[in-house]
Design a protein around this motif. Structure first.
Motif, PDB file in Angstrom:
ATOM      1  N   ILE A 193      -0.637 -28.573  51.451  1.00 43.21           N
ATOM      2  CA  ILE A 193       0.022 -29.882  51.521  1.00 43.21           C
ATOM      3  C   ILE A 193       1.336 -29.833  50.752  1.00 43.21           C
ATOM      4  O   ILE A 193       2.361 -30.362  51.206  1.00 43.21           O
ATOM      5  CB  ILE A 193      -0.898 -31.005  51.000  1.00 43.21           C
ATOM      6  N   ALA A 194       1.317 -29.199  49.581  1.00 45.11           N
ATOM      7  CA  ALA A 194       2.551 -29.053  48.799  1.00 45.11           C
ATOM      8  C   ALA A 194       3.589 -28.253  49.582  1.00 45.11           C
ATOM      9  O   ALA A 194       4.777 -28.613  49.618  1.00 45.11           O
ATOM     10  CB  ALA A 194       2.253 -28.389  47.459  1.00 45.11           C
ATOM     11  N   ARG A 248      -7.034 -25.057  48.069  1.00 44.43           N
ATOM     12  CA  ARG A 248      -6.155 -24.471  49.090  1.00 44.43           C
ATOM     13  C   ARG A 248      -5.461 -25.557  49.901  1.00 44.43           C
ATOM     14  O   ARG A 248      -4.275 -25.445  50.218  1.00 44.43           O
ATOM     15  CB  ARG A 248      -6.948 -23.542  50.012  1.00 44.43           C
ATOM     16  N   VAL A 249      -6.169 -26.620  50.220  1.00 44.85           N
ATOM     17  CA  VAL A 249      -5.566 -27.732  50.956  1.00 44.85           C
ATOM     18  C   VAL A 249      -4.441 -28.352  50.131  1.00 44.85           C
ATOM     19  O   VAL A 249      -3.373 -28.676  50.667  1.00 44.85           O
ATOM     20  CB  VAL A 249      -6.630 -28.779  51.368  1.00 44.85           C
ATOM     21  N   LEU A 285       0.347 -29.062  61.456  1.00 45.52           N
ATOM     22  CA  LEU A 285      -0.909 -29.038  62.209  1.00 45.52           C
ATOM     23  C   LEU A 285      -1.996 -28.304  61.426  1.00 45.52           C
ATOM     24  O   LEU A 285      -3.163 -28.726  61.425  1.00 45.52           O
ATOM     25  CB  LEU A 285      -0.699 -28.403  63.578  1.00 45.52           C
ATOM     26  N   MET A 286      -1.624 -27.224  60.751  1.00 47.02           N
ATOM     27  CA  MET A 286      -2.592 -26.483  59.940  1.00 47.02           C
ATOM     28  C   MET A 286      -3.132 -27.375  58.822  1.00 47.02           C
ATOM     29  O   MET A 286      -4.339 -27.404  58.563  1.00 47.02           O
ATOM     30  CB  MET A 286      -1.956 -25.221  59.364  1.00 47.02           C
ATOM     31  N   VAL A 287      -2.250 -28.107  58.176  1.00 45.78           N
ATOM     32  CA  VAL A 287      -2.679 -29.045  57.134  1.00 45.78           C
ATOM     33  C   VAL A 287      -3.643 -30.062  57.723  1.00 45.78           C
ATOM     34  O   VAL A 287      -4.703 -30.351  57.144  1.00 45.78           O
ATOM     35  CB  VAL A 287      -1.463 -29.739  56.477  1.00 45.78           C
ATOM     36  N   GLY A 288      -3.317 -30.605  58.886  1.00 42.22           N
ATOM     37  CA  GLY A 288      -4.190 -31.591  59.515  1.00 42.22           C
ATOM     38  C   GLY A 288      -5.572 -31.051  59.814  1.00 42.22           C
ATOM     39  O   GLY A 288      -6.579 -31.727  59.556  1.00 42.22           O
TER      40      GLY A 288
END
Length: 148
Positions: free
Chosen positions: A137-138, A132-133, A15-18
């Motif tokens: 994601i990684a 940072r994204v 959710l944080m990635v989204g």
């Protein structure tokens, strides 16, 4: 118990990635397209809102992934979780050292008090945010792979 921790961690980080992908690829474009000073005011408001929420989310993600690594120590996939936790720590350091200082200035700006280089500062924030994204994601990808 471990399964619950794995799901909670994966969903929290996912959710944080989204949200962060939405910020950089959607919200920024929307705000930049607004007329006049509306975009800059939107950036400032977003900085206040997300600046209050994201520290808990980022640190919570680190703590959850560390707890998963400890609880699963010796199981298959644990090295992936440890690496993901390290990447999440990296994302927190990037936030504190690179993004937060710019955001702390941005969230106080109005059309009357913003500096002449405000757009360049927001562009710098965006470049750091892209990096940072990519890091989170990684981390998310490693957590998902650890489940397999």
């Amino acid at each position: 118990m471990l399964s619950t921790l794995q799901v909670l961690t994966t969903v929290t980080v996912g959710l944080m990635v989204g949200v962060e992908v939405c910020v950089v690829f959607i919200m920024k474009r929307i705000l930049d397209a607004l007329p006049g000073d509306s975009g800059q005011l939107g950036h400032a408001h977003g900085g206040r809102m997300l600046g209050a929420l994201m520290p808990f989310w980022y640190i919570g993600s680190v703590l959850l992934s560390a707890a998963w690594a400890i609880a699963a120590w010796g199981h298959d996939g644990t090295p992936l979780v440890v690496t993901a936790a390290g990447l999440l720590v990296t994302s927190v350091l990037m936030s504190v050292l690179l993004l937060v200082p710019i955001n702390n200035r941005n969230k106080t700006w109005t059309p009357e008090n913003r500096p002449a280089d405000w757009q360049q500062q927001l562009n710098r924030w965006e470049r750091y945010h892209y990096a940072r994204v990519a890091v989170i994601i990684a981390a998310f990808t490693l957590l998902v792979a650890a489940l397999a």
